[in-house]
Scaffold this motif. Structure first.
Motif, short mmCIF file in Angstrom:
data_model
loop_
_atom_site.label_atom_id
_atom_site.label_comp_id
_atom_site.label_asym_id
_atom_site.label_seq_id
_atom_site.Cartn_x
_atom_site.Cartn_y
_atom_site.Cartn_z
N ASP A 3 -22.51 -48.81 20.96
CA ASP A 3 -21.48 -49.85 20.95
C ASP A 3 -22.12 -51.20 20.68
OD1 ASP A 3 -21.51 -50.67 24.35
OD2 ASP A 3 -22.54 -48.96 23.50
N GLY A 9 -14.62 -42.59 20.19
CA GLY A 9 -13.48 -43.49 20.24
C GLY A 9 -12.35 -43.10 19.30
N LYS A 62 -12.77 -50.72 10.24
CA LYS A 62 -12.17 -49.61 11.00
C LYS A 62 -11.68 -48.48 10.10
CE LYS A 62 -10.97 -52.39 14.94
NZ LYS A 62 -10.13 -52.57 16.08
N ASN A 106 -20.40 -51.20 14.62
CA ASN A 106 -19.55 -50.76 15.71
C ASN A 106 -19.36 -51.92 16.67
OD1 ASN A 106 -18.05 -48.90 17.16
ND2 ASN A 106 -19.81 -48.11 18.28
N SER A 157 -16.37 -52.38 19.15
CA SER A 157 -16.16 -51.44 20.24
C SER A 157 -16.97 -51.84 21.46
CB SER A 157 -16.59 -50.06 19.77
OG SER A 157 -16.50 -49.14 20.81
#
Lengths: 213, 209
Positions: B28, B54, B75, B97, B100
């Motif tokens: 993340d 996720g 995304k 990422n 996130s």
């Protein structure tokens, strides 16, 4: 001429590269069927602050390569030089993890903080070196092409076998979830009813004892 | 002599044009970049797919040596992008990422540069291919696309399988947890009620009078 082509060979290993920190460990996952050969080649370049660029090669710097099989058992854990080549053949199908980290302990080497790692991982039939096979087995062009097609089809077959195994695992997991949901719902309902009954009985006898009812 | 020369040149030819496919874990708030030196006019394809984590999405960005963004998607779960290198230099593509907060993502990508190396490096392409040879070439191309589809199928199946295994462990833990909570709550309710009526005997008489 031979020296030139040898030098050219080493320089031409200019595949994909990325940057790695000093203590950083980079892991890659390869999900492969069993009895599949994997060949990984890497080359490292260190950032030279004076020159402001990456050195062509770094003698003295090594990379530690660790490979784990799907059961998290280490199948290869070796130290290689700054350029290296590692090979392994999978014996169980599944996710194999290939981890690389540098063995550098001298902070001075990583003053720039970056190490460039060229990495190339070839799996299955991509590991075959067709010109070499042709020379060794003395195949004509058509025979070599047929050989390549055979290898490709073999890889497709292995992958499909692996897919059948994965689908079975998926099915077992789903059935296990189904069973668990069923039994735990029944168990929880029973616990709820039993505790409810126990509560009422216990409180009733408690109030009767306290002469409140 | 020729065979020896071939053997020597083979790695040279083999290393000339690459297809790199890697699967790596993206923690993340992390960004991972890959670079490749490409010569002008080479046709390249970048394909990526998020395998686990996720909402199975990642940001992808591809830049040419000048820094011009050739491809940028936020995304995205799966995509394929083909381009022709407009100049010599280092092309860079990054997966991010950063949006996130706590999900790790596993990303697969396949970066193909140029065409496949020829089987016979010394082959002279002056003469046209015979029918057999061109049939072999088309079978080879078809099998390559079969292998490619298999890979993507395997990745999708891995997605579903990891979700199913997650669900299985979660169901077990939560069921046990809930059963324990049930027992604890019901016993503590009874104990609390008992405590209301046991200690406050003196206080109730005081309130009454």
């Amino acid at each position: 001429m031979i020296c030139y082509s040898l030098y050219y060979y080493f320089i031409k290993l200019n595949s994909l590269y990325f940057h790695i920190g000093e203590t950083e460990k980079k892991c890659f996952i390869e999900e492969i069927p069993d009895e599949t050969m994997v060949i990984g080649t890497y080359r490292t370049q260190l950032w030279d602050k004076q020159a402001g660029s990456f050195l062509p090669s770094t003698p003295g710097l090594g990379m530690h390569v660790e490979i784990k099989d799907p059961d998290a058992k280490v199948i290869l854990s070796r130290q290689y030089g700054s350029d290296g080549r590692f090979t392994f053949t999978s014996h169980t199908p599944g996710e194999h993890q290939i981890c690389l980290h540098s063995n550098s302990t001298k902070m001075a080497l990583f003053a720039g903080g970056k190490l460039r790692v060229h990495l190339d991982i070839q799996v299955g039939e991509h590991t075959n070196n067709y010109p070499e096979i042709a020379a060794k087995d003395k195949l004509t062009e058509l025979q070599l092409r047929a050989r390549q097609l055979l290898d490709q089809v073999e890889q497709i077959q292995k992958e499909q076998n692996y897919q059948r195994y994965r689908e079975e695992r998926f099915r077992m997991t789903s059935e296990s979830t189904n069973q668990r949901v069923l039994w735990w719902s029944i168990a929880q309902t029973i616990i709820l009813i039993i505790t409810g009954i126990w509560q009422m009985r216990h409180l009733k006898s408690f109030f009767e004892a306290k002469k409140l009812v | 002599m020729l065979a020896w020369f071939l053997l020597l040149c083979a790695p040279l030819m083999f290393g000339w044009i690459r297809a790199s496919e890697l699967t790596f874990e993206l923690p993340d708030n992390a960004k991972q970049c890959f670079y490749e030196d490409i010569t002008i006019g080479t046709k390249c394809t970048l394909e990526f797919q998020v395998v686990t984590g996720g909402h199975y999405d990642v940001d992808c960005r591809l830049e040419d040596p000048d820094g011009t963004v050739l491809y940028k998607e936020m995304k995205k779960q799966y995509d394929s992008f083909t381009f022709t290198a407009s100049r010599n230099g280092t092309f860079k593509f990054c997966f991010s990422n950063e949006f996130s907060t706590f999900t790790h993502k596993t990303v697969y990508f396949d970066f193909q540069v140029g065409d496949d190396p020829p089987l016979f490096p010394s082959e002279n392409r002056v003469t046209a291919l015979t029918q057999m040879e061109s049939a072999c070439v088309s079978i080879h191309e078809a099998l390559k696309s079969v292998i490619d589809y298999q890979t993507h199928f395997r990745l999708r199946e891995a997605q579903g399988r990891s979700r199913a295994e997650d669900l299985n462990t979660r169901v077990a833990f939560w069921s046990i947890g809930e059963a324990c909570i049930l027992l604890v709550v019901s016993i503590s309710q009874v104990v609390l009620l008992r405590s209301f009526f046991s200690d406050k005997k003196t206080t109730t008489t005081r309130v009454g009078s």
